[in-house]
Scaffold this motif. Structure first.
Motif, short mmCIF file in Angstrom:
data_model
loop_
_atom_site.label_atom_id
_atom_site.label_comp_id
_atom_site.label_asym_id
_atom_site.label_seq_id
_atom_site.Cartn_x
_atom_site.Cartn_y
_atom_site.Cartn_z
N TYR A 18 -82.74 61.32 16.60
CA TYR A 18 -83.29 62.53 15.98
C TYR A 18 -83.34 63.71 16.94
O TYR A 18 -83.31 64.86 16.50
CB TYR A 18 -84.63 62.27 15.30
CG TYR A 18 -84.38 61.80 13.89
CD1 TYR A 18 -83.87 62.66 12.93
CD2 TYR A 18 -84.60 60.48 13.53
CE1 TYR A 18 -83.59 62.23 11.65
CE2 TYR A 18 -84.32 60.04 12.25
CZ TYR A 18 -83.83 60.93 11.31
OH TYR A 18 -83.53 60.50 10.05
N ASP A 44 -88.71 71.43 7.95
CA ASP A 44 -90.07 71.24 7.46
C ASP A 44 -90.40 69.78 7.17
O ASP A 44 -91.13 69.47 6.23
CB ASP A 44 -90.28 72.08 6.18
CG ASP A 44 -90.15 73.57 6.45
OD1 ASP A 44 -90.68 74.03 7.47
OD2 ASP A 44 -89.49 74.26 5.64
N VAL A 45 -89.87 68.89 7.99
CA VAL A 45 -90.03 67.46 7.77
C VAL A 45 -91.09 66.89 8.72
O VAL A 45 -91.15 67.28 9.89
CB VAL A 45 -88.66 66.75 7.98
CG1 VAL A 45 -88.81 65.24 7.97
CG2 VAL A 45 -87.67 67.20 6.92
N ASP A 46 -91.89 65.98 8.21
CA ASP A 46 -92.85 65.24 9.03
C ASP A 46 -92.06 64.23 9.85
O ASP A 46 -91.72 63.13 9.37
CB ASP A 46 -93.85 64.55 8.10
CG ASP A 46 -94.87 63.68 8.83
OD1 ASP A 46 -94.75 63.47 10.05
OD2 ASP A 46 -95.79 63.20 8.15
N MET A 47 -91.70 64.61 11.07
CA MET A 47 -90.78 63.79 11.87
C MET A 47 -91.34 62.42 12.24
O MET A 47 -90.59 61.43 12.17
CB MET A 47 -90.33 64.56 13.13
CG MET A 47 -89.42 65.74 12.82
SD MET A 47 -87.97 65.35 11.78
CE MET A 47 -87.06 64.26 12.86
N PRO A 48 -92.61 62.26 12.62
CA PRO A 48 -93.09 60.90 12.90
C PRO A 48 -92.93 59.97 11.69
O PRO A 48 -92.54 58.82 11.83
CB PRO A 48 -94.56 61.10 13.27
CG PRO A 48 -94.60 62.49 13.82
CD PRO A 48 -93.63 63.27 12.98
N ARG A 49 -93.21 60.49 10.51
CA ARG A 49 -93.06 59.69 9.29
C ARG A 49 -91.58 59.36 9.05
O ARG A 49 -91.23 58.22 8.73
CB ARG A 49 -93.63 60.46 8.11
CG ARG A 49 -93.59 59.69 6.81
CD ARG A 49 -94.37 60.44 5.73
NE ARG A 49 -94.31 59.72 4.49
CZ ARG A 49 -93.62 60.14 3.43
NH1 ARG A 49 -92.99 61.29 3.45
NH2 ARG A 49 -93.59 59.41 2.33
N LEU A 50 -90.70 60.36 9.22
CA LEU A 50 -89.28 60.14 9.03
C LEU A 50 -88.73 59.13 10.03
O LEU A 50 -87.95 58.26 9.68
CB LEU A 50 -88.51 61.45 9.12
CG LEU A 50 -87.00 61.34 8.93
CD1 LEU A 50 -86.65 60.78 7.56
CD2 LEU A 50 -86.34 62.69 9.14
N ASP A 61 -90.33 56.72 11.44
CA ASP A 61 -90.79 55.40 11.00
C ASP A 61 -89.91 54.86 9.88
O ASP A 61 -89.43 53.73 9.94
CB ASP A 61 -92.25 55.47 10.54
CG ASP A 61 -92.76 54.13 10.07
OD1 ASP A 61 -92.78 53.18 10.87
OD2 ASP A 61 -93.14 54.03 8.87
N HIS A 62 -89.65 55.70 8.86
CA HIS A 62 -88.80 55.27 7.75
C HIS A 62 -87.37 54.97 8.23
O HIS A 62 -86.77 53.98 7.82
CB HIS A 62 -88.74 56.33 6.65
CG HIS A 62 -89.97 56.41 5.84
ND1 HIS A 62 -90.36 55.42 4.96
CD2 HIS A 62 -90.93 57.36 5.77
CE1 HIS A 62 -91.50 55.76 4.39
NE2 HIS A 62 -91.87 56.93 4.86
#
Length: 121
Positions: free
Chosen positions: A22, A37-43, A45-46
């Protein structure tokens, strides 16, 4: 026989690859804007779960969900190619062997029809 997921070291090793991946994605002029505008920690993880599943680890997301999540993004074939190139480069830099990289590339490529939007320019 162990899976690529097991051989490479499981979730912790895959997570390190995904974080490095990333960094490249965010720097890419081709795909970086998709992540403004993305929640990178969440992304991350996914994506760690998704890449792990491509390596033979536990399944993270079914095909219907994968299609639904990407549908609104209007991802083009060229953007998909860029993501695959960045992932391949990152796996190689992370010490993954060529056979394992090709296994992940093929598994990722098999999801193209779910991620690329039909008719996206």
């Amino acid at each position: 026989m162990s899976t690529t997921f097991q051989k490479f070291g499981g979730f912790s090793a895959i997570s390190r690859i995904v974080m490095a991946f990333y960094e490249k994605v965010l720097d890419s002029d081709i795909v970086g804007p998709h992540f403004d505008d993305v929640d990178m920690p969440r992304l991350i993880d996914h994506q760690t779960k998704f890449i792990s599943s491509l390596m033979g680890g536990p399944s993270a997301m079914g095909d219907d969900r994968l299609r639904h999540v990407h549908m609104r993004l209007k991802i083009t074939g060229g953007e998909f190619d860029e993501i695959l190139r960045l992932l391949t480069d990152t796996m190689a830099e992370g010490g993954m062997d060529g056979d394992s990289i090709r296994t992940v590339e093929a598994a990722f490529e098999s999801k193209r029809h779910l991620i690329v939007s039909p008719g996206a320019a």
